[in-house]
Scaffold this active site. Structure first.
Site, short mmCIF file in Angstrom:
data_model
loop_
_atom_site.label_atom_id
_atom_site.label_comp_id
_atom_site.label_asym_id
_atom_site.label_seq_id
_atom_site.Cartn_x
_atom_site.Cartn_y
_atom_site.Cartn_z
N HIS A 101 45.18 35.44 37.82
CA HIS A 101 44.94 36.66 38.58
C HIS A 101 44.34 36.34 39.94
O HIS A 101 44.82 36.81 40.97
CB HIS A 101 44.03 37.63 37.83
CG HIS A 101 43.77 38.89 38.61
ND1 HIS A 101 42.75 38.99 39.53
CD2 HIS A 101 44.43 40.08 38.64
CE1 HIS A 101 42.78 40.18 40.09
NE2 HIS A 101 43.79 40.86 39.56
N HIS A 124 49.58 37.37 48.94
CA HIS A 124 48.75 37.90 50.03
C HIS A 124 48.42 36.80 51.05
O HIS A 124 48.83 36.89 52.20
CB HIS A 124 47.47 38.58 49.54
CG HIS A 124 47.70 39.68 48.59
ND1 HIS A 124 48.54 40.74 48.87
CD2 HIS A 124 47.23 39.91 47.34
CE1 HIS A 124 48.57 41.57 47.84
NE2 HIS A 124 47.79 41.09 46.90
N ASP A 131 54.19 45.22 45.30
CA ASP A 131 52.79 45.18 44.87
C ASP A 131 52.37 46.47 44.19
O ASP A 131 52.75 46.74 43.06
CB ASP A 131 51.90 44.83 46.06
CG ASP A 131 50.49 44.41 45.66
OD1 ASP A 131 50.19 44.42 44.46
OD2 ASP A 131 49.69 44.08 46.54
N HIS A 156 47.05 35.66 43.03
CA HIS A 156 46.47 36.37 44.16
C HIS A 156 45.54 35.41 44.91
O HIS A 156 44.66 34.80 44.30
CB HIS A 156 45.61 37.55 43.70
CG HIS A 156 46.39 38.69 43.10
ND1 HIS A 156 46.01 39.29 41.92
CD2 HIS A 156 47.48 39.36 43.52
CE1 HIS A 156 46.84 40.29 41.64
NE2 HIS A 156 47.75 40.34 42.59
N TYR A 179 48.93 42.04 33.72
CA TYR A 179 47.63 41.70 33.14
C TYR A 179 47.08 42.79 32.22
O TYR A 179 45.97 42.64 31.70
CB TYR A 179 46.61 41.38 34.24
CG TYR A 179 46.41 42.44 35.30
CD1 TYR A 179 45.62 43.55 35.08
CD2 TYR A 179 47.02 42.32 36.54
CE1 TYR A 179 45.43 44.52 36.04
CE2 TYR A 179 46.84 43.27 37.52
CZ TYR A 179 46.05 44.37 37.27
OH TYR A 179 45.87 45.33 38.25
N GLU A 222 42.88 37.59 49.22
CA GLU A 222 43.26 38.93 49.65
C GLU A 222 42.12 39.60 50.42
O GLU A 222 42.36 40.38 51.34
CB GLU A 222 43.64 39.79 48.44
CG GLU A 222 44.08 41.19 48.80
CD GLU A 222 44.50 42.00 47.58
OE1 GLU A 222 44.97 43.14 47.77
OE2 GLU A 222 44.35 41.50 46.44
N ARG A 276 38.56 34.89 41.34
CA ARG A 276 37.52 35.79 40.82
C ARG A 276 37.61 35.92 39.31
O ARG A 276 36.61 36.09 38.63
CB ARG A 276 37.65 37.20 41.41
CG ARG A 276 37.52 37.33 42.89
CD ARG A 276 37.34 38.79 43.31
NE ARG A 276 38.31 39.69 42.71
CZ ARG A 276 39.50 39.99 43.22
NH1 ARG A 276 39.89 39.42 44.35
NH2 ARG A 276 40.31 40.83 42.63
#
Length: 477
Positions: A226, A290, A341, A253, A140, A256, A229
């Protein structure tokens, strides 16, 4: 044609077998014959030969933070708002995921295409030395300061592609859409502006150009959201549609942090998993990363969609993220994969055994995932999640039709002392380390031989130089 004769190899089942002949052509296995004497035209692979491991989730530049972010700051306490079980985000100075993120942002500020290439090639070489044959780079960090595109808008992605080629590792570049700073649509600011594009359509246009220039070879271009959020619901749908059109992997993701779930419920009235499902982002090409804080309904949604879950136990421990309910995921039929990660540790053995050992800690019971199941998570399922293999049939051992990607483990170290034929797989999974990897073969080519990377022989020196160059000026020791 390439031919190897393995002292021991895992070709499926619960035990390794001796004297295994493997032949390959065109980068794929054409013959696997156990229990034979070594033919004269073969290369001997001493020790135990496994399918190469798949690192299904990596952020290469996070490697800069190793050793710099693990301890609590002087004024940080345990529990409170910074603890995963607490409410809200912590005050400045508390040791948590959120304060770690600020340190990560400072490292990101220092990178440009040249320095990113130098750092990533060393990090990818470290992965191959550890036994990884493919990496999914969750990418990213796209643009220059202030979000200004480079002359080539994909310059940072191209730097990662060149780095993987240098290191001899297969790469799935999971080009990541990152548009907002919070579930409520807060705009990106500071270094986050380097991550963003001009909306989801702008992301799709940029990635389309990258994908068009990359077909075949050792590179795949995949897509990533991503997180809920960072991408609004309509943007999630745009990314999912792009992945579907290109039959590309889609990673995200997911849950998490408890705060992510609370924010999503407050803004959208549903969990992040439900939001992904509503936007068409859950399916057999999807891997959720996650999956730490899921509801029972979330687990059911993942299972019904045939999605995979990538669990990164070394990072999740380091960031105090919590432990996912792996028994529930596996019991529902959700396949697992692993990833390094943040690259705080690069060791596939630590990742795979962490799945079982952390579940033992969570449940106070033993024996959830067998050694073959853990190896499959670390190898075949990871390759499939990154778009490098087909169906999920088979129990994970080396077989005809597989990519000629292998990892060879020494049986002579203090860690492996005491192994027996019936215990060899269990002994390897629960005691071996990346330091026991002697050889890594990718596409039939010996990339690591006798513990030395053939193209980057002093990987440690390259890591030191590239990390020092990026770490300078971050404010970290």
């Amino acid at each position: 044609m390439s031919s190897w004769w393995c002292d021991w190899a895992w070709v499926g089942g619960r035990q390794a077998v001796a004297g295994v002949l493997i032949r390959a052509a065109g980068g794929r296995v054409t013959e696997v014959t156990p229990g034979v004497q070594r033919p004269a035209d073969t290369t001997r692979l001493p020790g135990l030969t496994l399918p190469a491991f798949a690192n299904a989730h990596s952020h290469a530049f996070h490697r800069v933070l190793r050793g710099r972010t693990h301890g609590l700051s002087d004024d940080a306490g345990r529990g409170g708002p910074g603890h995963p079980g607490g409410a809200g985000r912590p005050a400045a100075g508390a040791g948590s995921f959120w304060t770690w993120r600020e340190q990560m942002y400072r490292a990101a500020e220092r990178l440009d295409p040249d320095s990113y290439h130098r750092l990533a090639r060393a990090v990818f070489a470290e992965m191959v030395l550890a036994g990884y044959g493919v990496v999914g780079e969750f990418h990213y960090l796209h643009h220059a300061a202030g979000g200004r595109p480079y002359a080539d808008p994909n310059a940072m992605g191209e730097a990662l592609i060149a780095a993987a080629d240098d290191a001899g590792i297969r790469l799935t570049l999971l080009d990541t859409c990152y548009l907002t700073a919070g579930v409520d649509g807060e705009p990106l600011s500071g270094v986050q502006q380097r991550f963003g594009d001009a909306g989801a359509e702008g992301w799709a246009s940029r990635v389309e150009a990258l994908a068009a220039s990359r077909s075949g070879g050792a590179v795949r271009v995949g897509a990533a959201v991503h997180s809920v959020r960072a991408v609004p619901p309509d943007g999630i749908g745009t990314v999912a549609a792009w992945a579907e059109r290109h039959d590309a992997p889609l990673h995200v993701h997911l849950s998490e942090q408890p705060q992510e779930n609370a924010d999503c419920l407050a803004v959208h009235g549903c969990t992040p998993t439900a939001l992904l499902g509503a936007q068409g982002a859950l399916g057999p090409r999807t891997t959720v990363v996650h999956a730490t804080h899921l509801t029972a309904d979330d687990v059911g949604r993942l299972a019904r969609s045939s999605a995979r879950a990538c669990v990164t136990r070394t990072t999740e421990r380091d960031l105090a993220d919590g432990a996912p309910t792996l028994g529930e995921l596996v019991g529902a039929g959700v396949p697992l994969t692993i990833g390094s990660d943040s690259n705080a540790i690069v060791d596939p053995f630590d990742e795979v055994r962490g799945l079982e050992l952390d579940e033992r800690v969570r449940t106070l019971a033993r024996g959830h995932l067998s050694a073959p199941t853990l190896l499959r998570a670390g190898t075949r399922e990871g390759y499939a999640s990154l778009g490098w293999s087909g169906p999920r049939e088979g129990d994970g051992g080396i077989g005809v039709g597989d990519l000629a990607d292998f990892t060879v483990i020494s049986l002579d170290s203090v860690r492996m002392a005491g192994w027996t034929r019936p215990t060899l797989l269990d002994h390897t999974v629960f005691a071996a380390a990346a330091a026991d990897v002697t050889d890594t073969i990718v596409g039939g080519r010996h990339v690591v031989r006798d513990g030395v990377h053939q193209a980057i022989p002093d990987t440690a020196a390259e890591l030191r130089r590239s990390i020092d160059a990026v770490a300078a000026g971050t404010g970290e020791p």
